[in-house]
Design a protein around this motif. Structure first.
Motif, PDB file in Angstrom:
ATOM      1  N   LEU A   1       0.805  -1.211   0.000  1.00  0.00           N
ATOM      2  CA  LEU A   1       0.000   0.000   0.000  1.00  0.00           C
ATOM      3  C   LEU A   1       0.845   1.271   0.000  1.00  0.00           C
ATOM      4  N   ILE A   2       2.157   1.175   0.146  1.00  0.00           N
ATOM      5  CA  ILE A   2       2.993   2.369   0.235  1.00  0.00           C
ATOM      6  C   ILE A   2       2.868   3.246  -1.013  1.00  0.00           C
ATOM      7  N   PRO A   3       2.911   2.694  -2.248  1.00  0.00           N
ATOM      8  CA  PRO A   3       2.727   3.574  -3.416  1.00  0.00           C
ATOM      9  C   PRO A   3       1.368   4.282  -3.417  1.00  0.00           C
ATOM     10  N   ASP A   4       0.311   3.612  -2.984  1.00  0.00           N
ATOM     11  CA  ASP A   4      -0.998   4.262  -2.926  1.00  0.00           C
ATOM     12  C   ASP A   4      -1.028   5.374  -1.889  1.00  0.00           C
ATOM     13  N   LEU A   5      -0.379   5.148  -0.757  1.00  0.00           N
ATOM     14  CA  LEU A   5      -0.318   6.185   0.280  1.00  0.00           C
ATOM     15  C   LEU A   5       0.492   7.381  -0.214  1.00  0.00           C
ATOM     16  N   ALA A   6       1.550   7.134  -0.974  1.00  0.00           N
ATOM     17  CA  ALA A   6       2.324   8.232  -1.551  1.00  0.00           C
ATOM     18  C   ALA A   6       1.497   9.001  -2.570  1.00  0.00           C
ATOM     19  N   MET A   7       0.679   8.273  -3.345  1.00  0.00           N
ATOM     20  CA  MET A   7      -0.201   8.913  -4.309  1.00  0.00           C
ATOM     21  C   MET A   7      -1.228   9.801  -3.601  1.00  0.00           C
ATOM     22  N   ALA A   8      -1.789   9.281  -2.493  1.00  0.00           N
ATOM     23  CA  ALA A   8      -2.754  10.073  -1.725  1.00  0.00           C
ATOM     24  C   ALA A   8      -2.070  11.281  -1.088  1.00  0.00           C
ATOM     25  N   ARG A   9      -0.836  11.117  -0.660  1.00  0.00           N
ATOM     26  CA  ARG A   9      -0.075  12.233  -0.065  1.00  0.00           C
ATOM     27  C   ARG A   9       0.084  13.377  -1.059  1.00  0.00           C
ATOM     28  N   ASP A  10       0.361  13.055  -2.312  1.00  0.00           N
ATOM     29  CA  ASP A  10       0.595  14.086  -3.323  1.00  0.00           C
ATOM     30  C   ASP A  10      -0.697  14.742  -3.795  1.00  0.00           C
ATOM     31  N   ARG A  11      -1.840  14.162  -3.450  1.00  0.00           N
ATOM     32  CA  ARG A  11      -3.121  14.699  -3.920  1.00  0.00           C
ATOM     33  C   ARG A  11      -4.034  15.174  -2.781  1.00  0.00           C
ATOM     34  N   SER A  12      -3.493  15.355  -1.601  1.00  0.00           N
ATOM     35  CA  SER A  12      -4.299  15.775  -0.459  1.00  0.00           C
ATOM     36  C   SER A  12      -3.691  17.009   0.186  1.00  0.00           C
ATOM     37  N   THR A  13      -4.453  17.621   1.070  1.00  0.00           N
ATOM     38  CA  THR A  13      -4.001  18.821   1.772  1.00  0.00           C
ATOM     39  C   THR A  13      -4.352  18.699   3.251  1.00  0.00           C
ATOM     40  N   GLY A  14      -3.806  19.632   4.052  1.00  0.00           N
ATOM     41  CA  GLY A  14      -4.151  19.687   5.465  1.00  0.00           C
ATOM     42  C   GLY A  14      -3.649  18.494   6.252  1.00  0.00           C
ATOM     43  N   TRP A  15      -4.473  18.081   7.238  1.00  0.00           N
ATOM     44  CA  TRP A  15      -4.076  16.970   8.118  1.00  0.00           C
ATOM     45  C   TRP A  15      -3.980  15.652   7.367  1.00  0.00           C
ATOM     46  N   GLN A  16      -4.772  15.532   6.286  1.00  0.00           N
ATOM     47  CA  GLN A  16      -4.691  14.296   5.505  1.00  0.00           C
ATOM     48  C   GLN A  16      -3.327  14.152   4.829  1.00  0.00           C
ATOM     49  N   LYS A  17      -2.780  15.279   4.350  1.00  0.00           N
ATOM     50  CA  LYS A  17      -1.456  15.221   3.733  1.00  0.00           C
ATOM     51  C   LYS A  17      -0.395  14.791   4.754  1.00  0.00           C
ATOM     52  N   THR A  18      -0.507  15.324   5.969  1.00  0.00           N
ATOM     53  CA  THR A  18       0.429  14.919   7.030  1.00  0.00           C
ATOM     54  C   THR A  18       0.272  13.441   7.367  1.00  0.00           C
ATOM     55  N   PHE A  19      -0.982  12.991   7.441  1.00  0.00           N
ATOM     56  CA  PHE A  19      -1.273  11.589   7.757  1.00  0.00           C
ATOM     57  C   PHE A  19      -0.665  10.657   6.707  1.00  0.00           C
ATOM     58  N   ARG A  38       9.382  -4.543  -3.863  1.00  0.00           N
ATOM     59  CA  ARG A  38       9.075  -5.891  -4.355  1.00  0.00           C
ATOM     60  C   ARG A  38       9.823  -6.956  -3.558  1.00  0.00           C
ATOM     61  N   ASN A  39      11.045  -6.674  -3.174  1.00  0.00           N
ATOM     62  CA  ASN A  39      11.789  -7.624  -2.337  1.00  0.00           C
ATOM     63  C   ASN A  39      11.110  -7.803  -0.986  1.00  0.00           C
ATOM     64  N   ALA A  40      10.667  -6.693  -0.403  1.00  0.00           N
ATOM     65  CA  ALA A  40       9.984  -6.770   0.887  1.00  0.00           C
ATOM     66  C   ALA A  40       8.678  -7.544   0.776  1.00  0.00           C
ATOM     67  N   MET A  41       7.941  -7.345  -0.327  1.00  0.00           N
ATOM     68  CA  MET A  41       6.687  -8.080  -0.527  1.00  0.00           C
ATOM     69  C   MET A  41       6.950  -9.578  -0.635  1.00  0.00           C
ATOM     70  N   ASN A  42       7.992  -9.951  -1.348  1.00  0.00           N
ATOM     71  CA  ASN A  42       8.322 -11.377  -1.478  1.00  0.00           C
ATOM     72  C   ASN A  42       8.727 -11.984  -0.139  1.00  0.00           C
ATOM     73  N   ILE A  43       9.503 -11.235   0.634  1.00  0.00           N
ATOM     74  CA  ILE A  43       9.952 -11.747   1.937  1.00  0.00           C
ATOM     75  C   ILE A  43       8.771 -11.940   2.874  1.00  0.00           C
ATOM     76  N   PHE A  44       7.901 -10.926   2.977  1.00  0.00           N
ATOM     77  CA  PHE A  44       6.775 -11.014   3.905  1.00  0.00           C
ATOM     78  C   PHE A  44       5.745 -12.043   3.447  1.00  0.00           C
ATOM     79  N   ALA A  45       5.620 -12.245   2.136  1.00  0.00           N
ATOM     80  CA  ALA A  45       4.676 -13.249   1.635  1.00  0.00           C
ATOM     81  C   ALA A  45       5.043 -14.643   2.116  1.00  0.00           C
ATOM     82  N   PHE A  46       6.345 -14.920   2.216  1.00  0.00           N
ATOM     83  CA  PHE A  46       6.791 -16.216   2.717  1.00  0.00           C
ATOM     84  C   PHE A  46       6.893 -16.232   4.236  1.00  0.00           C
ATOM     85  N   ALA A  47       7.284 -15.107   4.824  1.00  0.00           N
ATOM     86  CA  ALA A  47       7.489 -15.071   6.277  1.00  0.00           C
ATOM     87  C   ALA A  47       6.185 -15.224   7.046  1.00  0.00           C
ATOM     88  N   ILE A  48       5.071 -14.798   6.455  1.00  0.00           N
ATOM     89  CA  ILE A  48       3.797 -14.857   7.177  1.00  0.00           C
ATOM     90  C   ILE A  48       3.336 -16.297   7.368  1.00  0.00           C
TER      91      ILE A  48
END
Length: 285
Positions: A1-19, A38-48
């Motif tokens: 979800l990190i890329p989506d959160l970065a996308m929301a960060r660039d398109r929001s203002t106020g407290w939502q941008k900080t969040f 992608r490396n982190a996703m592969n690691i956590f997919a197996f580690a879980i």
């Protein structure tokens, strides 16, 4: 979800941008960041996977190490793991059906083929659960222990016997009767009912393992029926609080990863060969 959160960060203002800035962890979409993601996703997919096994087997061995009738079982480890998968798949299919039916445009992302695939997995897990349940039952019944046999009869013929039979119907009979059919397991409202029944059945199973099984032990003068009190409002409150948190999170965090959807749309294309339209898939670097 990190890329989506970065996308929301660039398109929001106020407290939502900080969040979103805090949650995005400074993600900018560089090539190195994508490699690390992608490396982190592969690691956590197996580690879980070992984490899941360790969590549920620790709980199960706590029961298995006891000398109480009905608990001293060598297969409680895989039995509890399968039970967790069984109830988990039922909960997932319920959430998918509710989200698809109540939120706008979700039918594009959550399609009948997804329910069909999860329905197959639910059917397999239901069969595995039935195997471990009857394996545990037969071993205890054949073992010849006086108190264990009395406990098994109490499960079936006691005042809560209806719960024991309902558990088998909800966890085995109904899933097997419905999920074998491709059309039925592709119908969202029908698999929602199956998932709801599985969760109710698994709750019955846990109730049978703990409160009802604690009724019978090797000291008959201590036998007594469990009567719930504060546990009822606590259970309802916990479920309601979970639903509240889930709904609040759905207003702030995307339920469907946007970047994965865009990636899939870029990788898939439609090409016409003669009279046929074929879906082609390309590799994305």
């Amino acid at each position: 979800l990190i890329p989506d959160l970065a996308m929301a960060r660039d398109r929001s203002t106020g407290w939502q941008k900080t969040f979103y800035r805090i949650l995005a962890l400074g993600f900018r979409g560089t090539e190195g960041e994508w490699v690390h993601l992608r490396n982190a996703m592969n690691i956590f997919a197996f580690a879980i996977i070992p984490v899941m096994f360790s969590v549920h087997t620790i709980v199960s061995w706590d029961f298995a190490m006891a000398t109480r009738p009905g608990w001293s079982s060598t297969i409680f480890g895989p039995y509890f793991v399968i039970g967790a998968l069984h109830s988990g798949m039922g909960a997932v299919i319920m959430v998918l059906a509710v989200v698809r039916g109540t939120m706008k445009n979700m039918k594009y992302f959550i399609r009948p083929e997804h329910f069909e695939a999860i329905g197959k997995l639910m059917l397999i897990i239901s069969m595995a659960w039935a195997y471990f349940f009857f394996n545990d039952y037969l071993v205890q019944w054949y073992g010849g222990d006086k108190w264990t046999k009395q406990l098994l009869e109490w499960h079936e013929k006691g005042p809560m016997g209806w719960m024991w039979f309902s558990m088998l119907v909800l966890n085995v009979v109904i899933p097997w009767a419905i999920l074998w059919n491709r059309k039925w397991r592709s119908t969202p409202w029908l698999v929602f009912i199956v998932g709801l029944g599985i969760n109710v059945g698994m709750w019955f199973e846990r109730y049978i393992i703990i409160p009802i099984s604690l009724t019978i032990n090797r000291m008959p003068f201590t036998w007594r029926m469990y009567k719930p009190g504060i546990e009822i409002p606590l259970g309802i409150g916990t479920l309601a609080f979970f639903i509240l948190l889930y709904m609040a999170a759905s207003r702030l965090i995307p339920l469907v990863p946007v970047w994965e959807v865009q990636e899939g749309q870029m990788a898939h294309s439609l090409k016409k060969y003669g009279r046929e339209t074929v879906v082609t898939v390309s590799e994305l670097d």
